[in-house]
Design a protein around this motif. Structure first.
Motif, mmCIF file in Angstrom:
data_model
loop_
_atom_site.group_PDB
_atom_site.id
_atom_site.type_symbol
_atom_site.label_atom_id
_atom_site.label_comp_id
_atom_site.label_asym_id
_atom_site.label_seq_id
_atom_site.Cartn_x
_atom_site.Cartn_y
_atom_site.Cartn_z
ATOM 1 N N ALA A 82 0.813 -1.217 0.000
ATOM 2 C CA ALA A 82 0.000 0.000 0.000
ATOM 3 C C ALA A 82 0.846 1.266 0.000
ATOM 4 C CB ALA A 82 -0.912 -0.004 1.223
ATOM 5 N N SER A 83 2.170 1.120 0.107
ATOM 6 C CA SER A 83 3.052 2.289 0.154
ATOM 7 C C SER A 83 3.390 2.758 -1.263
ATOM 8 C CB SER A 83 4.335 1.932 0.914
ATOM 9 O OG SER A 83 5.198 1.145 0.110
ATOM 10 N N ARG A 84 4.222 3.756 -1.350
ATOM 11 C CA ARG A 84 4.636 4.289 -2.639
ATOM 12 C C ARG A 84 5.660 3.393 -3.345
ATOM 13 N NH1 ARG A 84 6.630 8.778 -3.752
ATOM 14 N NH2 ARG A 84 8.379 7.959 -4.943
ATOM 15 N N ALA A 85 6.259 2.446 -2.614
ATOM 16 C CA ALA A 85 7.380 1.669 -3.139
ATOM 17 C C ALA A 85 6.950 0.310 -3.684
ATOM 18 C CB ALA A 85 8.423 1.461 -2.041
ATOM 19 N N LYS A 86 7.690 -0.158 -4.690
ATOM 20 C CA LYS A 86 7.634 -1.552 -5.089
ATOM 21 C C LYS A 86 8.559 -2.346 -4.163
ATOM 22 C CE LYS A 86 5.098 -0.685 -8.750
ATOM 23 N NZ LYS A 86 3.672 -1.084 -8.795
ATOM 24 N N VAL A 87 8.377 -3.659 -4.108
ATOM 25 C CA VAL A 87 9.165 -4.497 -3.214
ATOM 26 C C VAL A 87 9.656 -5.723 -3.973
ATOM 27 C CG1 VAL A 87 9.167 -5.834 -1.064
ATOM 28 C CG2 VAL A 87 7.737 -3.778 -1.254
ATOM 29 N N VAL A 88 10.952 -6.035 -3.827
ATOM 30 C CA VAL A 88 11.495 -7.300 -4.322
ATOM 31 C C VAL A 88 12.110 -8.011 -3.117
ATOM 32 C CG1 VAL A 88 13.114 -8.460 -5.856
ATOM 33 C CG2 VAL A 88 11.935 -6.381 -6.620
ATOM 34 N N LEU A 89 11.685 -9.221 -2.884
ATOM 35 C CA LEU A 89 12.066 -9.984 -1.690
ATOM 36 C C LEU A 89 12.514 -11.373 -2.117
ATOM 37 C CD1 LEU A 89 9.998 -10.093 1.569
ATOM 38 C CD2 LEU A 89 10.566 -12.215 0.421
ATOM 39 N N THR A 90 13.628 -11.831 -1.569
ATOM 40 C CA THR A 90 14.137 -13.163 -1.895
ATOM 41 C C THR A 90 14.265 -14.005 -0.631
ATOM 42 O OG1 THR A 90 16.442 -12.419 -1.715
ATOM 43 C CG2 THR A 90 15.425 -12.336 -3.907
ATOM 44 N N SER A 91 14.373 -15.305 -0.810
ATOM 45 C CA SER A 91 14.533 -16.221 0.324
ATOM 46 C C SER A 91 16.000 -16.366 0.689
ATOM 47 C CB SER A 91 13.932 -17.590 -0.016
ATOM 48 O OG SER A 91 14.445 -18.078 -1.240
ATOM 49 N N GLY A 92 16.232 -16.611 1.993
ATOM 50 C CA GLY A 92 17.582 -16.861 2.485
ATOM 51 C C GLY A 92 17.713 -18.288 2.966
ATOM 52 N N ASN A 93 18.857 -18.613 3.559
ATOM 53 C CA ASN A 93 19.097 -19.990 3.992
ATOM 54 C C ASN A 93 18.242 -20.383 5.200
ATOM 55 O OD1 ASN A 93 21.130 -18.079 5.215
ATOM 56 N ND2 ASN A 93 21.565 -19.868 6.489
ATOM 57 N N GLY A 132 2.543 -5.442 -6.585
ATOM 58 C CA GLY A 132 3.800 -4.712 -6.538
ATOM 59 C C GLY A 132 4.778 -5.248 -5.522
ATOM 60 N N VAL A 133 4.515 -6.448 -5.006
ATOM 61 C CA VAL A 133 5.445 -7.138 -4.099
ATOM 62 C C VAL A 133 5.914 -8.394 -4.827
ATOM 63 C CG1 VAL A 133 5.723 -8.302 -1.875
ATOM 64 C CG2 VAL A 133 4.299 -6.242 -2.038
ATOM 65 N N PHE A 134 7.188 -8.420 -5.188
ATOM 66 C CA PHE A 134 7.731 -9.493 -6.017
ATOM 67 C C PHE A 134 8.592 -10.406 -5.151
ATOM 68 C CE2 PHE A 134 7.033 -5.697 -8.526
ATOM 69 C CZ PHE A 134 6.281 -6.166 -9.600
ATOM 70 N N ILE A 135 8.110 -11.628 -4.926
ATOM 71 C CA ILE A 135 8.807 -12.595 -4.073
ATOM 72 C C ILE A 135 9.471 -13.619 -4.970
ATOM 73 C CG2 ILE A 135 8.548 -14.300 -2.235
ATOM 74 C CD1 ILE A 135 6.061 -12.794 -1.308
ATOM 75 N N ARG A 136 10.785 -13.737 -4.846
ATOM 76 C CA ARG A 136 11.542 -14.660 -5.693
ATOM 77 C C ARG A 136 12.265 -15.687 -4.814
ATOM 78 N NH1 ARG A 136 8.354 -12.945 -8.419
ATOM 79 N NH2 ARG A 136 8.532 -11.805 -10.411
ATOM 80 N N THR A 137 11.802 -16.934 -4.890
ATOM 81 C CA THR A 137 12.357 -18.006 -4.057
ATOM 82 C C THR A 137 12.745 -19.235 -4.869
ATOM 83 O OG1 THR A 137 10.204 -19.030 -3.631
ATOM 84 C CG2 THR A 137 10.877 -17.252 -2.149
ATOM 85 N N ASP A 138 12.442 -19.253 -6.163
ATOM 86 C CA ASP A 138 12.629 -20.431 -7.017
ATOM 87 C C ASP A 138 13.849 -20.233 -7.905
ATOM 88 O OD1 ASP A 138 12.461 -22.617 -8.664
ATOM 89 O OD2 ASP A 138 10.398 -22.254 -9.318
ATOM 90 N N ALA A 139 14.796 -21.151 -7.824
ATOM 91 C CA ALA A 139 16.008 -21.049 -8.646
ATOM 92 C C ALA A 139 15.679 -21.043 -10.133
ATOM 93 C CB ALA A 139 16.957 -22.196 -8.306
#
Length: 393
Positions: A72-83, A101-108
């Motif tokens: 809901a904010s002004r920003a886009k988001v890119v988020l990845t998984s860690g160990n 607008g929230v991009f979650i990347r966890t798949d190789a």
């Protein structure tokens, strides 16, 4: 494009059994405030959103609220998984969430397929590389070696292949979760980081990321500038006493025309400072210079030659948030008992000597009776007192 680089939230983690969720929620409030006041276009979270693969429901609730507020904010988001994350759980419904607008990347399998964003200077390709377990990607990616360097090297080959297809003028931002070193800065892990070495090797050289405009790294809990374009934000909160000297926060990065980068560090709120104290008990209780640490979480090491009685209770009278207490006598403490002292003596007598040496005073009559009852209860024959026949017992 203005980017806020953060990582290693570890939602749900405790600090020596002290719950951290309230402090983590306060950091989220701070993060959203920075997004608005600093006019942030993109928030990147470089892995370890959760502290464990099966996070507690309260941690999941906080993550859900955080992502909803960011969406809901002004920003886009890119988020990845860690160990620490479960890639499958964190990535659940990511294709639907992209629309917010929230991009979650966890798949190789998605490595090399960027999120494309525009700013006043043109196109920016954001490549979110999740934590890559070398054993998991070695066969499908046909890696020549079993290492983090090999895995990230192949990931970056895919990134560069995509960049080449798009032609000149496209700026590139990469998120990665790994132990990267090789810049001018000295990089040391903290006690709260999980070892990710494979075959004893975990370090990835910064040269793997050559040619990228900005690399947002996660995994190390201290902030580090490896090169002007390759940085760790570190964790927003301290998760071990080894991080007592860390400065916690996020990088505010301006990505300009032709990939020019400038960055400043935005400090995160400190809910309670950490202090590592060392000295005799009386020194720690009397030293006026330590008044500044009375509200801190404290790790104390006592150097008394004889272990003081009720040391933790006495310390907490002055430092109520003492969490860890250790003993390192200035004299070197107890040494291994010579065989001559053990030969022909009962375990009960040796235990009484141990109590006397540790405390500097013999056991009371009541304590001696309790020890006797304990040894008798461990023997098949309560009338049989085992004699120590040698140094090994």
């Amino acid at each position: 494009m203005r980017i806020l680089h953060t990582s290693d939230w570890h939602l749900g983690r405790s600090f020596h059994r002290e719950g951290m969720l309230t402090h983590q929620a306060a950091y989220v409030d701070h993060l959203l405030e920075v997004v608005e006041t600093e006019v942030v276009d993109l928030v990147v979270v470089a892995g370890d959103v959760y502290d464990r693969a099966l996070p507690h429901v309260d941690a999941v609730r906080l993550a859900d609220e955080t992502l909803a507020r960011l969406a809901a904010s002004r920003a886009k988001v890119v988020l990845t998984s860690g160990n620490h994350d479960s890639a499958h759980r964190l990535g659940f419904s990511s294709r639907l969430i992209d629309a917010a607008g929230v991009f979650i990347r966890t798949d190789a399998a998605t490595v090399g397929a960027p999120i494309l964003l525009d700013d006043d200077h043109g196109l920016v390709a954001i490549h979110g590389i999740p934590y890559l377990d070398p054993d998991a990607v070695r066969e499908p990616w046909r890696l020549s070696g079993r290492s983090h360097e090999a895995a990230l090297g192949e990931a970056m080959r895919r990134v560069r292949s995509d960049t080449a297809r798009r032609g000149p003028g496209v700026r590139t931002v990469v998120l990665a979760h790994a132990f990267v070193a090789g810049g001018a800065a000295e990089v040391e892990p903290s006690d709260s980081e999980r070892d990710i070495s494979v075959g004893g090797v975990s370090i990835v050289p910064t040269s793997v990321f050559d040619g990228v405009d900005y690399v947002a790294l996660g995994h190390l809990h201290g902030r580090h500038t490896l090169t002007p374009r390759v940085r760790y934000s570190g964790s927003p909160l301290a998760y071990s006493f080894s991080e007592a000297s860390h400065r916690k926060g996020s990088w505010l990065v301006d990505l300009g025309r032709d990939g020019a980068v400038s960055a400043e560090f935005v400090d995160a709120p400190v809910p309670r400072p950490l202090a590592r104290l060392r000295g005799t008990l009386e020194e720690l209780l009397a030293d006026p210079a330590l008044a500044a640490h009375e509200g801190a979480w404290v790790q104390a090491v006592l150097t008394d030659d004889l272990r003081p009685q009720q040391a933790m209770d006495r310390l907490r009278a002055r430092f109520p948030h003492t969490l860890v207490l250790g003993f390192e006598p200035a004299s070197g403490g107890l040494t291994a008992a010579p065989a001559a002292r053990l030969q022909g003596r009962s375990e009960y007598d040796i235990a009484l000597d141990f109590v006397a040496e540790m405390r500097g005073a013999p056991a009371t009559d009541a304590e001696a009776r309790l020890l006797r009852d304990a040894f008798d209860a461990c023997c098949e024959d309560a009338d049989f007192d085992v004699l120590v026949s040698g140094a090994g017992g």
